[in-house]
Design a protein around this motif. Structure first.
Motif, PDB file in Angstrom:
ATOM      1  N   ILE A  63       0.870  -1.175   0.000  1.00  0.00           N
ATOM      2  CA  ILE A  63       0.000   0.000   0.000  1.00  0.00           C
ATOM      3  C   ILE A  63       0.903   1.219   0.000  1.00  0.00           C
ATOM      4  O   ILE A  63       1.786   1.352   0.855  1.00  0.00           O
ATOM      5  CB  ILE A  63      -0.923   0.011   1.232  1.00  0.00           C
ATOM      6  N   THR A  64       0.722   2.085  -0.972  1.00  0.00           N
ATOM      7  CA  THR A  64       1.609   3.246  -1.118  1.00  0.00           C
ATOM      8  C   THR A  64       0.933   4.531  -0.640  1.00  0.00           C
ATOM      9  O   THR A  64      -0.296   4.585  -0.478  1.00  0.00           O
ATOM     10  CB  THR A  64       2.029   3.432  -2.584  1.00  0.00           C
ATOM     11  N   LEU A  65       1.763   5.547  -0.467  1.00  0.00           N
ATOM     12  CA  LEU A  65       1.241   6.867  -0.111  1.00  0.00           C
ATOM     13  C   LEU A  65       0.288   7.370  -1.197  1.00  0.00           C
ATOM     14  O   LEU A  65      -0.704   8.030  -0.900  1.00  0.00           O
ATOM     15  CB  LEU A  65       2.396   7.848   0.074  1.00  0.00           C
ATOM     16  N   GLY A  66       0.582   7.047  -2.453  1.00  0.00           N
ATOM     17  CA  GLY A  66      -0.309   7.440  -3.540  1.00  0.00           C
ATOM     18  C   GLY A  66      -1.702   6.864  -3.368  1.00  0.00           C
ATOM     19  O   GLY A  66      -2.711   7.541  -3.642  1.00  0.00           O
ATOM     20  N   ASP A  67      -1.806   5.595  -2.900  1.00  0.00           N
ATOM     21  CA  ASP A  67      -3.115   4.994  -2.640  1.00  0.00           C
ATOM     22  C   ASP A  67      -3.875   5.795  -1.586  1.00  0.00           C
ATOM     23  O   ASP A  67      -5.085   6.015  -1.686  1.00  0.00           O
ATOM     24  CB  ASP A  67      -2.945   3.546  -2.145  1.00  0.00           C
ATOM     25  N   VAL A  68      -3.141   6.215  -0.555  1.00  0.00           N
ATOM     26  CA  VAL A  68      -3.759   6.958   0.546  1.00  0.00           C
ATOM     27  C   VAL A  68      -4.231   8.339   0.068  1.00  0.00           C
ATOM     28  O   VAL A  68      -5.345   8.784   0.390  1.00  0.00           O
ATOM     29  CB  VAL A  68      -2.778   7.097   1.722  1.00  0.00           C
ATOM     30  N   ILE A  69      -3.384   9.000  -0.712  1.00  0.00           N
ATOM     31  CA  ILE A  69      -3.736  10.324  -1.232  1.00  0.00           C
ATOM     32  C   ILE A  69      -4.990  10.238  -2.095  1.00  0.00           C
ATOM     33  O   ILE A  69      -5.904  11.073  -1.992  1.00  0.00           O
ATOM     34  CB  ILE A  69      -2.569  10.923  -2.033  1.00  0.00           C
ATOM     35  N   LEU A  70      -5.057   9.219  -2.956  1.00  0.00           N
ATOM     36  CA  LEU A  70      -6.209   9.080  -3.842  1.00  0.00           C
ATOM     37  C   LEU A  70      -7.490   8.831  -3.053  1.00  0.00           C
ATOM     38  O   LEU A  70      -8.536   9.409  -3.353  1.00  0.00           O
ATOM     39  CB  LEU A  70      -5.978   7.932  -4.826  1.00  0.00           C
ATOM     40  N   MET A  71      -7.418   8.000  -2.032  1.00  0.00           N
ATOM     41  CA  MET A  71      -8.610   7.756  -1.220  1.00  0.00           C
ATOM     42  C   MET A  71      -9.025   9.023  -0.489  1.00  0.00           C
ATOM     43  O   MET A  71     -10.212   9.352  -0.417  1.00  0.00           O
ATOM     44  CB  MET A  71      -8.366   6.630  -0.215  1.00  0.00           C
ATOM     45  N   ARG A  72      -8.043   9.752   0.048  1.00  0.00           N
ATOM     46  CA  ARG A  72      -8.378  11.010   0.743  1.00  0.00           C
ATOM     47  C   ARG A  72      -9.046  11.997  -0.191  1.00  0.00           C
ATOM     48  O   ARG A  72     -10.030  12.652   0.175  1.00  0.00           O
ATOM     49  CB  ARG A  72      -7.095  11.616   1.329  1.00  0.00           C
ATOM     50  N   ALA A  73      -8.569  12.086  -1.435  1.00  0.00           N
ATOM     51  CA  ALA A  73      -9.118  13.043  -2.398  1.00  0.00           C
ATOM     52  C   ALA A  73     -10.575  12.759  -2.723  1.00  0.00           C
ATOM     53  O   ALA A  73     -11.314  13.668  -3.121  1.00  0.00           O
ATOM     54  CB  ALA A  73      -8.290  13.027  -3.680  1.00  0.00           C
ATOM     55  N   ASN A  74     -11.008  11.499  -2.539  1.00  0.00           N
ATOM     56  CA  ASN A  74     -12.375  11.123  -2.890  1.00  0.00           C
ATOM     57  C   ASN A  74     -13.312  11.061  -1.692  1.00  0.00           C
ATOM     58  O   ASN A  74     -14.461  10.639  -1.821  1.00  0.00           O
ATOM     59  CB  ASN A  74     -12.376   9.778  -3.617  1.00  0.00           C
ATOM     60  N   LEU A  75     -12.831  11.500  -0.537  1.00  0.00           N
ATOM     61  CA  LEU A  75     -13.687  11.502   0.651  1.00  0.00           C
ATOM     62  C   LEU A  75     -14.709  12.630   0.615  1.00  0.00           C
ATOM     63  O   LEU A  75     -14.466  13.677   0.019  1.00  0.00           O
ATOM     64  CB  LEU A  75     -12.826  11.666   1.911  1.00  0.00           C
TER      65      LEU A  75
END
Length: 308
Positions: A63-75
């Protein structure tokens, strides 16, 4: 109720699951960060970030930081306001949960279902189409293009007359005539409006500010624009009651500044660029539509996509 869950429904479910799996989010209300915390967040925003950085491993998946950023952006917005430390941990745990659920789904063969394949194809198509439109829009909406659009609008702009007026609104013609007589006898318009007018502008002395002719009901507008500065009208009837109007000033409406029009101009250029991009990709393309075509009502058959 739709058989196939919509993206909005899925997002809502993920958000609810996040609350269930991250008690800190459920128990603690979002609080405005202190000034020093805000300053630290601003510094972090500017620090170098590697989206490929691994933040967790589970079942052989990274699980990468990019995965986390993308999920945060769609909250949803309410979650975006949470403190970063709190949100980060919840998002990582949420991706871990999703990864484990996805593994179970693959074990069950769900990744080979028609719906899974269609969803993946639609996601890729939608993302790439939007990315291409954004690329064309970014090329078109430049500072020079915005300035040129502004200059063009100003060159084409026709003079617009506007006036500033006051009025006193009453219920009957008799009341309006009595008000007009008091004004002609020397009563102060603003003070009289405060005590006699039933309209919302009464407390402001009847001041309506600057307005164009088409911004008022026709009867009122015709009377107001026919006056000279300082002149008081005869009683005027509209759907709201009876008005006595005083014209304060008239002028040519000032042209909006470039900054005042920036957002409007950008929206227009974006729309034009998007239309041009669509026209360009469709030009000269042959679209084959096999016959016989499905019945239009077939688009409602969600059930045919569900695995049996």
């Amino acid at each position: 109720m739709p058989i196939i869950p919509t993206r909005r429904a899925i997002s809502g479910g993920i958000a609810a699951l996040m609350l269930a799996t991250a008690p800190a989010l459920a128990d603690q209300p979002a609080q405005a960060p202190a000034a020093d915390a805000a300053a630290g967040a601003a510094d972090a925003q500017n620090a170098p970030v590697d989206p490929d950085a691994v933040v967790a491993r589970v079942n052989g998946h990274e699980i990468t930081l990019g995965d986390v950023i993308l999920m945060r952006a769609n909250l949803p917005p309410q979650y975006q306001a949470l403190p970063d430390e709190q949100l980060y941990e919840a998002l990582v745990e949420q991706i871990v949960t999703q990864t484990l659920l996805a593994d179970k789904a693959r074990e069950a063969g769900l990744d080979q279902s028609r719906l899974a394949k269609l969803r993946a194809r639609a996601d890729a198509r939608n993302f790439l189409a939007e990315a291409q439109l954004r690329r064309e829009i970014e090329k078109a909406v430049t500072e020079d293009a915005l300035r040129a659009a502004y200059e063009k609008k100003m060159a084409e702009r026709k003079p617009v007359e506007e006036v500033r007026a006051r009025h006193i609104l009453v219920k009957t013609k008799e009341e309006a005539e009595a008000v007009r007589k008091e004004l002609l006898d020397g009563a102060d318009f603003a003070e009289l409006a405060k005590t006699r007018s039933t309209g919302p502008s009464g407390p402001r002395g009847g001041d309506l500010g600057w307005f164009e002719k088409d911004m008022m009901v026709p009867e009122f507008a015709e009377a107001a624009f026919a006056l000279e500065p300082g002149e008081i009208s005869e009683p005027v009837q509209t759907q709201f009651g009876w008005h006595v109007i005083k014209l304060e000033e008239r002028r040519e409406k000032p042209a909006p500044t470039f900054e005042e029009m920036r957002e409007e101009l950008a929206a227009e250029l974006e729309s034009e660029a998007a239309r041009a991009a669509v026209d360009a990709v469709r030009e000269g393309v042959t679209v084959e539509r096999p016959e016989p075509a499905p019945a239009p009502a077939a688009i409602r058959r969600d059930d045919v996509l569900i695995p049996r």
